[in-house]
Design a protein around this motif. Sequence first.
Motif, PDB file in Angstrom:
ATOM      1  N   GLY A 126      -7.686  13.071   6.125  1.00 60.13           N
ATOM      2  CA  GLY A 126      -6.765  12.927   7.244  1.00 60.13           C
ATOM      3  C   GLY A 126      -6.693  11.544   7.861  1.00 60.13           C
ATOM      4  O   GLY A 126      -6.085  11.363   8.915  1.00 60.13           O
ATOM      5  N   TYR A 127      -7.319  10.549   7.227  1.00 60.67           N
ATOM      6  CA  TYR A 127      -7.205   9.200   7.781  1.00 60.67           C
ATOM      7  C   TYR A 127      -5.837   8.615   7.477  1.00 60.67           C
ATOM      8  O   TYR A 127      -5.198   8.948   6.485  1.00 60.67           O
ATOM      9  N   ASP A 128      -5.387   7.700   8.317  1.00 61.31           N
ATOM     10  CA  ASP A 128      -4.133   6.990   8.045  1.00 61.31           C
ATOM     11  C   ASP A 128      -4.425   5.852   7.076  1.00 61.31           C
ATOM     12  O   ASP A 128      -4.918   4.794   7.463  1.00 61.31           O
ATOM     13  N   MET A 129      -4.121   6.096   5.807  1.00 64.89           N
ATOM     14  CA  MET A 129      -4.509   5.126   4.776  1.00 64.89           C
ATOM     15  C   MET A 129      -3.352   4.323   4.196  1.00 64.89           C
ATOM     16  O   MET A 129      -3.547   3.235   3.675  1.00 64.89           O
ATOM     17  N   TYR A 130      -2.149   4.889   4.250  1.00 71.44           N
ATOM     18  CA  TYR A 130      -1.019   4.214   3.598  1.00 71.44           C
ATOM     19  C   TYR A 130      -0.463   3.146   4.526  1.00 71.44           C
ATOM     20  O   TYR A 130       0.188   3.446   5.521  1.00 71.44           O
ATOM     21  N   GLU A 131      -0.721   1.913   4.218  1.00 70.70           N
ATOM     22  CA  GLU A 131      -0.282   0.867   5.140  1.00 70.70           C
ATOM     23  C   GLU A 131       1.131   0.410   4.841  1.00 70.70           C
ATOM     24  O   GLU A 131       1.606   0.459   3.696  1.00 70.70           O
ATOM     25  N   CYS A 132       1.749  -0.081   5.875  1.00 68.52           N
ATOM     26  CA  CYS A 132       3.103  -0.594   5.731  1.00 68.52           C
ATOM     27  C   CYS A 132       3.098  -1.800   4.793  1.00 68.52           C
ATOM     28  O   CYS A 132       2.214  -2.655   4.860  1.00 68.52           O
ATOM     29  N   LEU A 133       4.089  -1.883   3.923  1.00 69.97           N
ATOM     30  CA  LEU A 133       4.125  -2.947   2.922  1.00 69.97           C
ATOM     31  C   LEU A 133       4.557  -4.289   3.491  1.00 69.97           C
ATOM     32  O   LEU A 133       4.381  -5.324   2.853  1.00 69.97           O
ATOM     33  N   VAL A 134       5.139  -4.262   4.653  1.00 75.22           N
ATOM     34  CA  VAL A 134       5.611  -5.519   5.231  1.00 75.22           C
ATOM     35  C   VAL A 134       4.443  -6.252   5.875  1.00 75.22           C
ATOM     36  O   VAL A 134       3.786  -5.739   6.783  1.00 75.22           O
ATOM     37  N   LYS A 140      -0.143   2.078   9.737  1.00 82.67           N
ATOM     38  CA  LYS A 140      -0.655   2.873   8.616  1.00 82.67           C
ATOM     39  C   LYS A 140      -0.265   4.325   8.783  1.00 82.67           C
ATOM     40  O   LYS A 140      -0.037   4.789   9.901  1.00 82.67           O
ATOM     41  N   PHE A 141      -0.199   5.032   7.673  1.00 79.89           N
ATOM     42  CA  PHE A 141       0.323   6.388   7.694  1.00 79.89           C
ATOM     43  C   PHE A 141      -0.551   7.324   6.887  1.00 79.89           C
ATOM     44  O   PHE A 141      -1.299   6.902   6.018  1.00 79.89           O
TER      45      PHE A 141
END
Lengths: 260, 519
Positions: A126-134, A140-141
Amino acid sequence: MAVDTVGELGFPYWNPLRRRFPPDSPFFASGNVERELLAKQVALDFTEDEITNLQTIVETESRRISCPIVGCPERLKSLDNFEDHYKTRHTASCSVCSRVYPTSRLLSIHISEAHDSFFQAKVARGYDMYECLVEGCGLKFKSYKARHRHLIDKHKFPTTFEFFKRTQLSKKRREKLQRQRVPKLKHEEDKEEASSDAMEVEDKASLDGLVSALSTLTTSDTTPSNVSFGRRHGRGLTFVPRSVHREKPTNSSSTPGSKT
Amino acid sequence: MADDGSASNRRDPIKSSVGNVAGQRRRQQAVTVAKERRESLVRAKRLCRVGTNGGDEDAHVENEMMIDEDQPVLEAQTSKAVEELKSAVQSQGKGAMQKRVTALRELRRLLSKSEFPPIDAALSAGAIPLLVQCLSFGSPDEQLLESAWCLTNIAAGKPEETKALLPALPLLIAHLGEKSSAPVAEQCAWAIGNVAGEGEELRNVLLSQGALPPLARMIFPDKGSTVRTAAWALSNLIKGPESKAAAQLVRVDGIVEAILRHLKKADEEIATEIAWIVVYLSALSDIATSMLLKGGILQLLVERLATSNSLQLLIPVLRSLGNFVSVDPKAMLTILIGGQNTEENVIGVLAKCLRSEHRVLKKEAAWVLSNIAAGSVEHKRMIHSTEAMPLLLRLLSTSPFDIKKEVAYVLGNLCVESAEGDTRPRIIQEHLVSIVSGGCLRGFIDLVRSPDIEAARLGLQFIELVLRGMPNGEGSKLVEGEDGIDAMERFQFHENEELRVMANSLVDKYFGEDYGIDE
């Protein structure tokens, strides 16, 4: 293919058209230069080499090539220079799956998301791992899809953009995947899709086992206890998977265990 | 050779920094001079080094190009020459005429034999009003000639130097008339040609002062250097981009006939300048275009392309052909059917240009072919059945980028019928198969990788043709084999949205999940 799905997306098909250029069009520039050089050649006694040199100087002075990769400000003097630039700066390639990315930052994001089981373990918890590419955004998501939505909504990425595109696998890998897929039921496949969100791994079965085993581990020794969400721009990644070796750390917080 | 004393002075490191500064300044001057020289070489203006008279008095110095003097010395001499001229112009009575001619000649020599004519010095010393005075009606020919020659070379310089000729224009134009002696008229035409070559503003001034009709009449004779110079000046005058000069020219009685006559019979030097006139007429005037076509110009252009080896001539002839072809598809039909002998038909001469070692000819010939290939199916078949095909395929793999792009247009146009309305253009499978088996795919995929948006777009469009049109779905494997998928995936991070969408849609449709499963 019976149905023309490409047509729906508005692909501009090749249509033969006559092309006309006005006399002062840059299309004719080299011919015009040639005209004047040849006319003056007799009086001024150039060699062939001098003429070619002059031609090239005149043309290259006016024509610089802008690198078309998003965010790259480089303007190159010639096609050869562009090719060199592209090869050195925009072909960071993944040693695991051979995908190529235009910056080392994006490559390392890819590696975390696609080949790092610890990353998947954190996602599962449940951690926010997907970071914004910009670069510089910092958000993070929790899921690939959520980040995708953010890129479209906040940063105006096109809806067709896919960071993790399904690419052409080699024949061997395709056959392997097929053999694993066939016995599975359709609804199970869907469930996996939802949780790993388009993630594609060579050997799904073994990874599932690994993730569940790892989810019971604590990871405090590899991650900072506080993870900042965009509080300070320009800091880039605040978490680096241990398995990735980065050639050039872009900021001070790239060492594990640092606190923000 | 510099004497040892001064040489060692310059190289002596113990010398104070003054020496270094002077050396730096010389180097700086050399750099700016070099840039200025480069610019002067590609300007549409031309210095007159040998007079229109043949310069018999100067025969012994005709071949002496450089005055081997320091620029400041040259400038001082120029100012002095202008002073001499001033006093000569003011003097009266016997011997005054000779004095004027001598002074003019000295100034002219300084302005034509040095590598970098001291134009600025001449202008600062007040040369223009004096030269204008020397152009007055009734002056002897020698005086008119030398004065016009000086003005010619002043006008060959930088823009502000050319503009300085404004006061002289009405007289220069007046001396173009049929009552003037040929060398005088020619020298005045040359000066006017330089002024016209400067830019649109000066061209408009010349037009408003009535320069065009007398200049046009000068090209009626069959031969002579006057015809050549006048034709060159005329081409500078009508080059546009506004079309009104071209429109005015075509209204001159007998001009179309003269142009056709020269294209057919004149020597290559005259034909070259006439061809440039045709380039501009065909680009800027519809009336001229149709009159020339009716007069049979296409056949004349083809003949020149077939028989000449002069790059100077081939460039404007080829371009004229290209202009006609890009405008009038019906004209294309008539000539293509007309040519029997392969060497003399259009495709044959275009193939000859493709075989040439000159970049410009290859590129523009490919452009012309691409427009012919954009025509009817008959046109496509005609090109496809000739010796042009192996040439084009080879050029696609080996030539520099700008030529490659034009060749790509030809090959793609050959494979597709022009679409009517909104329907998707139909592929001519026979052509597509033969061109692909000729090995063109690699070249198109190279275009996909290039930073040029237009080229990348072309490449993707051709890949789509291959994927859609090759029989038995072979297209996908072929594209994959040439790293096409890799090339298309580059677009994921490309800043151009259209290209991204195009590439994505192709990969999704033809290399999706199901790809390769039925093997």
